[in-house]
Design an enzyme around this catalytic site. Structure first.
Site, PDB file in Angstrom:
ATOM      1  N   ASP A   1       2.070  -1.499   5.104  1.00 43.71           N
ATOM      2  CA  ASP A   1       1.647  -0.340   5.891  1.00 43.71           C
ATOM      3  C   ASP A   1       0.156  -0.168   5.606  1.00 43.71           C
ATOM      4  OD1 ASP A   1       2.106   1.980   7.580  1.00 43.71           O
ATOM      5  OD2 ASP A   1       1.800   3.174   5.776  1.00 43.71           O
TER       6      ASP A   1
ATOM      7  N   LYS B   1       7.393   5.830   2.487  1.00 46.57           N
ATOM      8  CA  LYS B   1       8.123   4.635   2.934  1.00 46.57           C
ATOM      9  C   LYS B   1       8.799   3.951   1.753  1.00 46.57           C
ATOM     10  CE  LYS B   1       5.021   3.815   6.848  1.00 46.57           C
ATOM     11  NZ  LYS B   1       4.065   4.891   6.468  1.00 46.57           N
TER      12      LYS B   1
ATOM     13  N   ALA C   1       1.228   4.330  -1.582  1.00 47.69           N
ATOM     14  CA  ALA C   1       0.993   5.773  -1.660  1.00 47.69           C
ATOM     15  C   ALA C   1       1.048   6.402  -0.261  1.00 47.69           C
ATOM     16  CB  ALA C   1      -0.366   6.038  -2.301  1.00 47.69           C
TER      17      ALA C   1
ATOM     18  N   GLY D   1       4.151   7.288  -1.090  1.00 44.58           N
ATOM     19  CA  GLY D   1       5.508   6.949  -1.514  1.00 44.58           C
ATOM     20  C   GLY D   1       6.588   7.261  -0.508  1.00 44.58           C
TER      21      GLY D   1
ATOM     22  N   CYS E   1       0.879  -1.180   0.000  1.00 39.28           N
ATOM     23  CA  CYS E   1       0.000   0.000   0.000  1.00 39.28           C
ATOM     24  C   CYS E   1       0.906   1.217   0.000  1.00 39.28           C
ATOM     25  CB  CYS E   1      -0.943  -0.009   1.198  1.00 39.28           C
ATOM     26  SG  CYS E   1      -1.915  -1.525   1.360  1.00 39.28           S
TER      27      CYS E   1
ATOM     28  N   ASP F   1      -0.533   0.107  -5.345  1.00 38.10           N
ATOM     29  CA  ASP F   1      -1.647   0.781  -4.695  1.00 38.10           C
ATOM     30  C   ASP F   1      -2.882   0.591  -5.565  1.00 38.10           C
ATOM     31  OD1 ASP F   1      -1.764   2.955  -2.239  1.00 38.10           O
ATOM     32  OD2 ASP F   1      -3.406   3.224  -3.677  1.00 38.10           O
TER      33      ASP F   1
ATOM     34  N   ASP G   1      -4.977  -3.948  -6.189  1.00 34.34           N
ATOM     35  CA  ASP G   1      -5.698  -4.034  -4.927  1.00 34.34           C
ATOM     36  C   ASP G   1      -4.941  -4.982  -4.005  1.00 34.34           C
ATOM     37  OD1 ASP G   1      -7.461  -4.409  -2.819  1.00 34.34           O
ATOM     38  OD2 ASP G   1      -9.233  -4.569  -4.094  1.00 34.34           O
TER      39      ASP G   1
ATOM     40  N   CYS H   1      -0.905   3.530  11.536  1.00 33.45           N
ATOM     41  CA  CYS H   1      -0.803   4.825  12.226  1.00 33.45           C
ATOM     42  C   CYS H   1      -2.034   5.026  13.106  1.00 33.45           C
ATOM     43  CB  CYS H   1      -0.634   5.967  11.241  1.00 33.45           C
ATOM     44  SG  CYS H   1      -1.962   6.099  10.018  1.00 33.45           S
TER      45      CYS H   1
END
Length: 597
Positions: free
Chosen positions: A463, A295, A291, A293, A289, A313, A340, A514
């Protein structure tokens, strides 16, 4: 209302009662109260990751120091400390993160909005999301303005207030305000700047509804600034700065358009997540995942731009964002694809490994997820044809396929089946008229992929999309419920099921979020370790976060959520917004992949 209390910055997050009870059980009431308060404030410093492919931390510090002390520099303002000195810029002292630069901010500051209640300042009301960006150092841009005083002119001093969501009778949250609303002043015998009698007036369906007078309503104020447009201008143009906020509650510099390609503004735990992956030169890495960008590029820099990083993404536009950032930073080992995360694994027989090089040199291999008729006589390249002729024949074949697909989809069935819907007919007509959409176009577009075979990567970074309840500053949290928090965790388990299949034996899988929600953190780790016996938690470097939660949580409806077992809590990193490290809320778990069944 006492002006000192009216203008003080002391927001309180309003949680769903069941969510608050859940977090109180997880963290303890006192600890969660500290976390909740910390979330309403930005970190006291800005964290900048230096692109070591193009620059060094010493060179960046020298450039930023010059820019911060240059009043003519647009977009980057000098941050003053309480003692009047400029904000210090320094290298991060954590071993291994010396290429990270920290720029200290300050706050909360007390702002003088008006000495007397009878003569308060003119006001500009902004959306909550706009306010959260402003608290991180951004300016007040036109799209974020919802309302303002009637007689605001360019150059006027204005106070910036936040329009917060309020609960409605139907349980929904909204600001209950139409953009363009006027803070109208009633005749008072004084000049029109006197807003003691200001009322909030909106026009809806020909009716006038009046909000409380200025002296009766409360607000959340985030600073004083100078109007860059008149009231009419703010609601007439579509972009640009509406208010130059020069006196802020929190003073953090904005790095918009500053040293592009050399630095990237990124939260410290996100940088640590890239280090936890521990990528090596020459390896093949998947960012599931990717976007926007941050990481992805951090991993590429740790690999010294040697190897292959596949950045995937599901969003076409977000894939393009990763491409732009990678190109801006001069990184060539990153390829991108539209994919996906829930469909990341495919069988070798159906594999179409189509990724797009960010530097544009590699050819783009696109994969169609729908079957269309083929015509080898038209589509295939022939040695005797020019490249232009081959392209023209392929386009002819595409149009032929679209026509066949359109005729087939609009044909009325004779076997008693359901008719094709009118929406599908309109969609197919649009395809026939307009050709391929931009998500299916070549030439600088995002390549599509059907996924990758199992064991394709040395390392995988997941992430995961999450509730984002660790991001700060956060001024609103009322939408999340206990059910929605559980659903986030279920969604992430499905992504984890895909990720674990893609890592080779002996490889590494890093899972991060997060959020402060244990359903998306510790509960996912418990699920992974219980289901996949070949996984084990691995040591992370650097380790600067705290331990995870041990135990379980029983809900009133009987649902039981299992967290970590004793001894596992020190193997993960949980970043607490209320800790001395002063970061966002974040979670990192690193898994080693042993022999699979």
């Amino acid at each position: 209302m006492n002006p000192s209390s009216r203008y003080s910055y002391d927001p309180v997050l309003r949680w769903d009662p069941e969510v608050e009870d859940y977090f109180n059980k997880a963290y303890g009431p006192d600890h969660f109260a500290r976390i909740s308060k910390a979330l309403t404030r930005p970190s006291s410093y800005s964290c900048i990751r230096v692109n070591t492919v193009k620059a060094t931390s010493d060179a960046v510090i020298e450039k930023l120091t010059k820019i911060l002390n240059d009043d003519s520099e647009d977009g980057l303002k000098l941050v003053q400390q309480p003692d009047g000195s400029s904000s210090p810029i320094s290298k991060c002292q954590i071993p291994g993160l010396e290429y990270v630069v920290l720029v200290n901010g300050s706050g909360p500051h007390r702002i003088e909005y008006g000495s007397e209640l009878e003569n308060p300042p003119k006001e500009v009301l902004v959306s909550r999301k706009c306010a959260e960006a402003v608290l991180r150092g951004a300016q007040v841009y036109v799209p974020g303005v919802l309302a303002c005083t009637a007689h605001v002119e360019k150059g006027d001093a204005v106070a910036v207030c936040v329009a917060m969501e309020q609960p409605g009778d139907d349980g929904d949250w909204s600001v209950n305000m139409t953009r363009g609303t006027t803070l109208q002043g009633l005749p008072s015998g004084k000049n029109h700047n006197s807003s003691f009698f200001f009322a909030l007036v909106t026009y809806h369906m020909g009716n006038i509804s009046t909000y409380p007078f200025y002296c009766e309503r409360s607000g959340l104020y985030i600073g004083m600034g100078t109007a860059m447009l008149s009231r009419a201008g703010m609601f007439r143009v579509s972009h640009g700065v509406a208010v130059d906020l020069n006196n802020r509650v929190f003073r953090l510099p904005s790095f918009h358009n500053v040293l592009e390609g050399e630095i990237f503004l990124q939260n410290l735990p996100s940088i640590v997540a890239a280090h936890a992956l521990d990528p090596q030169r020459g390896e093949r890495v998947l960012d599931m995942c990717a976007a926007p960008g941050g990481k992805t590029t951090a991993v590429a820099i740790l690999m010294n731009d040697e190897g292959e990083i596949v950045a995937a993404d599901r969003s076409h536009n977000k894939v393009l964002d990763v491409q732009r950032l990678s190109a801006e930073m001069g990184l060539t080992c990153i390829t991108t694809c539209k994919l996906d995360a829930l469909k990341s694994v495919c069988l070798p027989s159906t594999l179409s490994d189509s990724t797009t090089s960010v530097n544009g040199d590699s050819s783009v291999s696109l994969t169609s997820h729908s079957e269309v008729p083929s015509n080898e006589g038209i589509a295939s390249d022939a040695p005797g044809r020019s490249e232009a002729e081959n392209r023209a024949r392929k386009m002819l074949n595409l149009n032929f396929c679209v026509i066949i697909h359109f005729l087939a989809s609009t044909e009325q069935p004779n076997n008693g089946g359901d008719n094709v819907s009118q929406s599908e007919i309109r969609k197919n007509k649009g395809r026939l008229k307009n050709g391929r959409g931009r998500t299916q176009s070549q030439g600088g577009r995002a390549g599509k992929s059907k996924g990758f075979p199992p064991n394709s990567f040395d390392r995988v970074l997941l992430d995961a999309p999450c509730s984002a309840l660790g991001l700060r500053p956060r001024l609103f949290a009322g939408l999340e419920t206990v059910i929605s928090l559980r659903n986030h965790g279920r969604y992430q388990r499905k992504m984890f099921d895909q990720a674990v299949q893609l890592v080779r034996v002996g490889g590494v899988l890093v899972y991060s979020t997060c959020t402060i929600n244990p359903s998306e953190n510790e509960a996912v780790v418990r699920y992974a370790l219980d289901k996949y016996k070949f996984l084990s938690l691995a040591t992370q470097h650097p380790r600067i976060g705290g331990p995870g939660l041990v135990g379980r949580c029983e809900f009133p409806d009987g649902y039981v959520e299992e967290w970590l077992k004793p001894g596992e809590e020190e193997m993960v990193q949980k970043f607490d917004p209320s800790s001395e490290l002063d970061t966002i809320g974040f979670f990192i778990a690193k898994f080693s992949v042993g022999p699979k069944d």
